[in-house]
Scaffold this motif. Structure first.
Motif, mmCIF file in Angstrom:
data_model
loop_
_atom_site.group_PDB
_atom_site.id
_atom_site.type_symbol
_atom_site.label_atom_id
_atom_site.label_comp_id
_atom_site.label_asym_id
_atom_site.label_seq_id
_atom_site.Cartn_x
_atom_site.Cartn_y
_atom_site.Cartn_z
ATOM 1 N N LYS A 14 1.282 -0.100 6.088
ATOM 2 C CA LYS A 14 1.155 0.940 5.354
ATOM 3 C C LYS A 14 0.072 1.001 4.045
ATOM 4 C CE LYS A 14 5.867 0.916 6.353
ATOM 5 N NZ LYS A 14 6.263 1.388 6.935
ATOM 6 N N THR A 15 -0.098 1.993 3.575
ATOM 7 C CA THR A 15 -1.307 2.384 2.278
ATOM 8 C C THR A 15 -0.527 2.208 1.027
ATOM 9 O OG1 THR A 15 -2.514 4.269 3.646
ATOM 10 C CG2 THR A 15 -2.789 4.529 1.340
ATOM 11 N N VAL A 16 -1.177 1.071 0.656
ATOM 12 C CA VAL A 16 -0.487 1.049 -0.523
ATOM 13 C C VAL A 16 -1.780 1.400 -1.707
ATOM 14 C CG1 VAL A 16 -0.015 -1.027 -2.197
ATOM 15 C CG2 VAL A 16 0.160 -1.521 -0.036
ATOM 16 N N ARG A 17 -1.208 1.923 -3.069
ATOM 17 C CA ARG A 17 -2.082 2.827 -4.161
ATOM 18 C C ARG A 17 -1.933 2.242 -5.400
ATOM 19 N NH1 ARG A 17 -5.149 6.915 -5.137
ATOM 20 N NH2 ARG A 17 -5.166 7.911 -7.418
ATOM 21 N N ARG A 104 5.414 -3.583 -4.206
ATOM 22 C CA ARG A 104 6.601 -3.004 -4.288
ATOM 23 C C ARG A 104 6.209 -1.788 -5.369
ATOM 24 N NH1 ARG A 104 11.484 -4.182 -1.671
ATOM 25 N NH2 ARG A 104 11.715 -6.966 -1.498
ATOM 26 N N PRO A 105 6.408 -0.710 -4.990
ATOM 27 C CA PRO A 105 5.446 0.562 -6.350
ATOM 28 C C PRO A 105 6.369 -0.175 -7.450
ATOM 29 C CG PRO A 105 6.397 1.690 -4.099
ATOM 30 C CD PRO A 105 6.361 0.123 -4.198
ATOM 31 N N VAL A 124 1.890 2.214 -7.249
ATOM 32 C CA VAL A 124 2.649 3.333 -7.205
ATOM 33 C C VAL A 124 2.418 3.871 -5.950
ATOM 34 C CG1 VAL A 124 1.161 3.887 -9.461
ATOM 35 C CG2 VAL A 124 0.546 4.884 -7.591
ATOM 36 N N GLU A 125 2.819 3.596 -4.772
ATOM 37 C CA GLU A 125 3.092 4.266 -3.723
ATOM 38 C C GLU A 125 2.591 2.863 -2.532
ATOM 39 O OE1 GLU A 125 1.885 7.393 -1.062
ATOM 40 O OE2 GLU A 125 1.213 7.649 -3.077
ATOM 41 N N CYS A 126 3.810 3.032 -1.797
ATOM 42 C CA CYS A 126 3.545 1.990 -0.750
ATOM 43 C C CYS A 126 3.943 2.715 0.680
ATOM 44 C CB CYS A 126 3.779 0.502 -1.274
ATOM 45 S SG CYS A 126 3.622 0.082 -1.951
ATOM 46 N N GLY A 127 3.236 3.709 1.293
ATOM 47 C CA GLY A 127 3.983 4.513 2.058
ATOM 48 C C GLY A 127 3.215 4.657 3.385
#
Length: 128
Positions: A14-17, A104-105, A124-127
């Protein structure tokens, strides 16, 4: 894709921002100051340690900062947590990351920059 450990290879990465959270200089945070992490995450947000051990070179980081070139490197699992390596050597004085597990976001991570300053970042994001 072939199954590995009961999962398709790409399914858990996953990409985590992470974006800068509120600081004295940026009371509302800053989306322009961000890190993008690539990690193998289970459905519950925990790091898939087996997948990480099998493919450590896929755990990457990219630093976006205004008026500075982007930096790309690798996430390294250290005994005390995580570190970023932006150089060939794993001992490059890279930033240290303290991040809650599960990832987690809405949660916050702390990054101790190479200059010694620790800044808060919100996930802010885990996609995909």
């Amino acid at each position: 894709m072939p199954a590995q450990g009961g999962h398709k290879f790409g399914m858990t990465w996953k990409t985590v921002r992470l974006e800068l959270a509120g600081t004295p200089d940026f009371p509302n945070g800053s989306a322009a100051r961000a890190y993008l992490l690539r990690l193998p995450l289970n459905d519950d947000g925990s790091v898939d340690e087996a997948r990480l051990a099998d493919h450590p070179g896929y755990a990457t980081v990219r630093r976006h900062w205004p008026n500075q070139p982007d930096k790309s490197g690798y996430l390294l699992r250290k005994p005390a947590g995580w570190a970023f390596s932006f150089a060939v050597s794993a001992d490059d004085g890279a930033p240290q990351l303290r991040i809650a597990d599960p990832i987690r976001p809405g949660t916050t991570a702390l990054i101790a920059e190479a200059d010694g300053i620790t800044l808060p970042f919100r996930i802010v994001e885990c996609g995909a």
